[in-house]
Design an enzyme around this catalytic site. Structure first.
Site, PDB file in Angstrom:
ATOM      1  N   ASP A  62       0.823  -1.212   0.000  1.00  0.00           N
ATOM      2  CA  ASP A  62       0.000   0.000   0.000  1.00  0.00           C
ATOM      3  C   ASP A  62       0.858   1.263   0.000  1.00  0.00           C
ATOM      4  OD1 ASP A  62       0.869   0.117   2.699  1.00  0.00           O
ATOM      5  OD2 ASP A  62      -0.755  -1.255   3.240  1.00  0.00           O
ATOM      6  N   ASP A 112       0.386   5.933 -13.199  1.00  0.00           N
ATOM      7  CA  ASP A 112       0.031   5.144 -14.372  1.00  0.00           C
ATOM      8  C   ASP A 112      -1.228   5.753 -14.973  1.00  0.00           C
ATOM      9  OD1 ASP A 112      -0.140   2.848 -16.150  1.00  0.00           O
ATOM     10  OD2 ASP A 112       1.012   1.788 -14.610  1.00  0.00           O
ATOM     11  N   ASP A 151      -0.345   3.719 -20.344  1.00  0.00           N
ATOM     12  CA  ASP A 151      -0.611   2.301 -20.517  1.00  0.00           C
ATOM     13  C   ASP A 151      -1.197   1.968 -21.893  1.00  0.00           C
ATOM     14  OD1 ASP A 151      -1.001  -0.385 -19.057  1.00  0.00           O
ATOM     15  OD2 ASP A 151      -2.986  -0.010 -19.876  1.00  0.00           O
ATOM     16  N   GLU A 182       3.951   3.411 -23.044  1.00  0.00           N
ATOM     17  CA  GLU A 182       4.123   1.963 -23.193  1.00  0.00           C
ATOM     18  C   GLU A 182       3.537   1.606 -24.544  1.00  0.00           C
ATOM     19  OE1 GLU A 182       2.671  -2.361 -21.546  1.00  0.00           O
ATOM     20  OE2 GLU A 182       1.298  -0.753 -22.015  1.00  0.00           O
ATOM     21  N   HIS A 201       6.348  -5.355 -14.575  1.00  0.00           N
ATOM     22  CA  HIS A 201       5.288  -6.159 -13.956  1.00  0.00           C
ATOM     23  C   HIS A 201       4.572  -7.072 -14.951  1.00  0.00           C
ATOM     24  CE1 HIS A 201       3.178  -2.978 -15.908  1.00  0.00           C
ATOM     25  NE2 HIS A 201       2.023  -3.552 -15.665  1.00  0.00           N
ATOM     26  N   ASP A 202       4.884  -6.932 -16.240  1.00  0.00           N
ATOM     27  CA  ASP A 202       4.276  -7.794 -17.267  1.00  0.00           C
ATOM     28  C   ASP A 202       5.254  -8.838 -17.792  1.00  0.00           C
ATOM     29  OD1 ASP A 202       1.885  -6.355 -17.264  1.00  0.00           O
ATOM     30  OD2 ASP A 202       2.548  -5.022 -18.870  1.00  0.00           O
TER      31      ASP A 202
HETATM   32  O1  TEU Z   1       0.070  -3.795 -20.889  1.00  0.00           O
HETATM   33  C1  TEU Z   1      -0.205  -3.734 -22.274  1.00  0.00           C
HETATM   34  C2  TEU Z   1       0.257  -4.921 -23.010  1.00  0.00           C
HETATM   35  O2  TEU Z   1       0.348  -4.880 -24.214  1.00  0.00           O
HETATM   36  C3  TEU Z   1       0.500  -6.112 -22.173  1.00  0.00           C
HETATM   37  O3  TEU Z   1      -0.787  -6.409 -21.749  1.00  0.00           O
HETATM   38  C4  TEU Z   1       1.030  -7.367 -22.743  1.00  0.00           C
HETATM   39  O4  TEU Z   1       0.468  -7.667 -23.966  1.00  0.00           O
HETATM   40  C5  TEU Z   1       0.667  -8.453 -21.748  1.00  0.00           C
HETATM   41  O5  TEU Z   1       1.113  -8.041 -20.482  1.00  0.00           O
HETATM   42  C6  TEU Z   1       1.289  -9.781 -22.048  1.00  0.00           C
HETATM   43  O6  TEU Z   1       0.901 -10.667 -21.055  1.00  0.00           O
HETATM   44  C7  TEU Z   1      -0.516  -2.884 -20.061  1.00  0.00           C
HETATM   45  C8  TEU Z   1      -0.159  -3.161 -18.608  1.00  0.00           C
HETATM   46  O7  TEU Z   1       1.219  -3.020 -18.423  1.00  0.00           O
HETATM   47  C9  TEU Z   1      -0.676  -4.500 -18.208  1.00  0.00           C
HETATM   48  O8  TEU Z   1      -0.304  -4.839 -16.898  1.00  0.00           O
HETATM   49  C10 TEU Z   1      -2.162  -4.473 -18.341  1.00  0.00           C
HETATM   50  O9  TEU Z   1      -2.669  -5.752 -18.095  1.00  0.00           O
HETATM   51  C11 TEU Z   1      -2.609  -4.012 -19.726  1.00  0.00           C
HETATM   52  O10 TEU Z   1      -1.925  -2.865 -20.181  1.00  0.00           O
HETATM   53  C12 TEU Z   1      -4.054  -3.633 -19.698  1.00  0.00           C
HETATM   54  O11 TEU Z   1      -4.218  -2.437 -19.003  1.00  0.00           O
HETATM   55 CA    CA Z   2      -1.910  -3.191   3.202  1.00  0.00          CA
END
Ligand code: TEU
Ligand code: CA
Length: 565
Positions: free
Chosen positions: A29, A98, A200, A257, A329-330
């Protein structure tokens, strides 16, 4: 290149759910982030990007926003946010939020109103279209699997568009009223004192409005939704308008992104008049991908990794500054992905760090990268939380893999690899929380944690600190920030070498990307060892002067920054 305040900074991404739990409920948090600002300051961080903390039903971990003006109670309150901004400011850390405006959550008031009256004002905030006799309007597949079209409840032949999950309806950017709502919200946050935004999935805001079928690319009869991006014209008009109306008046820092953009349009994104300040360089991360899905991905070799970075810098460095990452994170953990299995150790991790931070661009770290956190060990699909991994697992099963094979196939790419809690110490739950965390801690926290590394000179963390400090060190800053990147010894296998040529100083960066030792020759006279991951700093025995330059013998995975005479 026109100098910008952010050029010599090092940025850091926080995935708030997994960074630090401040109130003992197992979820990271805002108070947790505040607690750790001194840690970030000490690391040398100047820009902090925080993944979404807005109100959300968490179908996609906060990337499904139901109120852009509210902090989700799981993360804290707006007062916590204000305090975080103030505390960050005291430490000269710029906070970047974000910005998720390709879509919102299906719980957002706008969508709820659109459901009630699809032909009214809020229906125009989304893409609502008639289907073909009860079937979707076209054959696009969403990023998370299944059609991008979902039936509007209560209607036989009306559908709404969602490029991601069905709980993430796409916002209709063609509607000027919607665009103004978004700009208003952006200005509201900038007024509050955020320094800018990470945008994003931003390229998706422009659709191919014909909504027509494309050739199928899998057995499911659909094609990747991203295919439409090749035919969507005019994203720049939206982006320029957003820049003028929302970002420019506040001199906001913006980082896009974007995947699937056209290379020859780079100037329009990050050039002098571009719509963003920077964009992420995903060139190594898209390697090995394929249409079929994760189960069919290839492991990337060191040479492919190097070539991707070099190619990308060749194209971009005279245009603008992209941001370099090894993970986010992706993506899986960089050290697990780009180092060969069995060779992931502190030396090789430091080498990868060195390559990433010395490459031309804005260095961007993801939480835990600085201590060398690795991929998670998945024992069963039940341990997976991520919507994308679960879909890819299904795709693998459909293709005929058995459960064990399917798990193995998606484990390496799972977004949960990077989403396990930050490993602060060797205590219960790695010091992340007093309660069981929402996602299991990686088993290796007793060995890999911040506390153990903080006061150890030879740790990965200490090495990151040195690399980050070098970027602003008066002697080297101009060279590291603006120096032209020129590849050297490009023909060698398992090797990364390049010069950074500043106006007054040139540095030579060498990485022996393999277990075996090797000796290399360069046409340069070496004046000084600036940094070395093998703890032989200042040891000149490795380097011998030759007739036309220098001969350097390197250990396996050795990384050197050398000052050229
Ligand atoms: O990611 C965009 C994106 O193209 C990714 O979703 C990628 O294709 C995917 O992570 C593969 O598994 C952004 C964010 O970084 C992601 O965390 C979100 O899930 C997505 O947008 C939707 O908002
Ligand atoms: Ca917490």
């Amino acid at each position: 290149m026109k100098e910008k305040w952010w050029h010599d900074k090092t940025a850091y991404q926080i995935y708030p759910k997994s960074f630090k739990d401040g109130n003992g409920d197992g979820i990271g948090d805002l108070r947790g982030i505040i607690e750790k600002l001194d840690y970030l300051k000490e690391l040398g961080i100047g820009i902090l990007w925080i993944s979404p903390v807005y109100q959300s039903p968490f179908v996609d971990q906060g990337y499904d926003i139901s109120d852009y003006y509210a902090i989700d109670p799981a993360f804290g309150t707006m007062e916590d946010m204000d305090e975080l901004l103030a505390e960050a400011k005291k430490r000269n850390i710029a906070v970047v939020m974000d910005l998720v405006v390709n879509h919102c959550s299906d719980r957002h008031e706008w969508f709820q109103k659109a459901l009630k009256d699809p032909f009214g004002k809020y229906g125009q905030y989304f893409y609502i279209r008639e289907g073909k006799n009860g079937n979707p309007p076209c054959n696009w597949r969403s990023y998370f699997g299944g059609s991008v079209w979902e039936k509007l409840p209560g209607y036989e032949n009306l559908f709404y568009l969602h490029m991601f999950a069905k709980e993430q309806p796409d916002l209709n950017w063609e509607n000027p009223e919607l665009r103004q709502e978004i700009y208003k919200m952006i200005r509201w946050w900038l007024e509050k004192g955020v320094a800018g935004f990470r945008l994003d999935a931003i390229i998706n805001i422009k659709k191919d409005l014909r909504f027509c079928d494309f050739p199928t690319d899998r057995e499911d009869g659909m094609c990747a939704g991203s295919k439409m991006l090749e035919h969507a014209e005019g994203v720049h008009e939206f982006l320029q308008e957003m820049k003028e109306e929302a970002f420019a008046p506040y001199h906001a820092f913006t980082i896009g992104e974007l995947f699937d953009y056209r290379q020859d349009e780079l100037e329009r994104y990050i050039g002098e008049e571009g719509c963003f300040e920077s964009i992420f360089d995903f060139s190594p991360h898209v390697l090995g991908g394929c249409e079929q899905g994760w189960y069919n991905r290839r492991k990337v070799s060191p040479d492919e990794f190097r070539n991707a970075i070099f190619d990308s810098k060749r194209v971009s460095q005279d245009i603008g500054m992209m941001a370099n990452i090894i993970e986010n994170h992706d993506e899986p953990r960089g050290v697990s992905r780009y180092l060969p299995e069995g060779e992931v150790n502190e030396t090789s991790k430091k080498m990868l760090a060195g390559i990433s931070l010395m490459t031309f661009g804005l260095p961007f770290l993801y939480q835990g990268q600085e201590i060398g956190m690795t991929n998670k060990q998945f024992r069963s699909i039940q341990e997976v939380d991520d919507i994308s991994t679960i879909d890819e697992y299904r795709v693998a099963l459909d293709h005929g893999l058995d459960e064990e094979e399917a798990l193995k196939a998606v484990a390496g790419m799972s977004r949960d690899n990077a989403r396990t809690p930050m490993q602060w110490n060797g205590g219960t739950y790695a010091g992340f929380s007093e309660a069981a965390p929402w996602l299991m801690v990686n088993d290796n926290y007793p060995e890999i944690n911040a506390e153990e590394q903080e006061n150890r000179e030879t740790s990965v963390l200490s090495f990151y600190k040195k690399l980050i400090a070098l970027r602003t060190e008066p002697e080297y800053t101009e060279t590291i920030v603006y120096g032209k990147q020129v590849p050297v010894l490009e023909g060698l296998t398992n090797f990364v070498g390049f010069y950074r040529q500043g106006t007054g100083k040139t540095l030579l960066v060498l990485a022996n990307y393999q277990r075996e030792k090797r000796t290399v020759c360069v046409e340069a006279e070496i004046k000084k060892v600036v940094l070395d991951n093998c703890n032989t700093d200042g040891d000149w025995k490795q380097i011998t002067k030759t007739k036309d330059g220098s001969q350097i013998s390197m250990e396996g995975y050795q990384f050197l920054i050398l000052e050229v005479a």
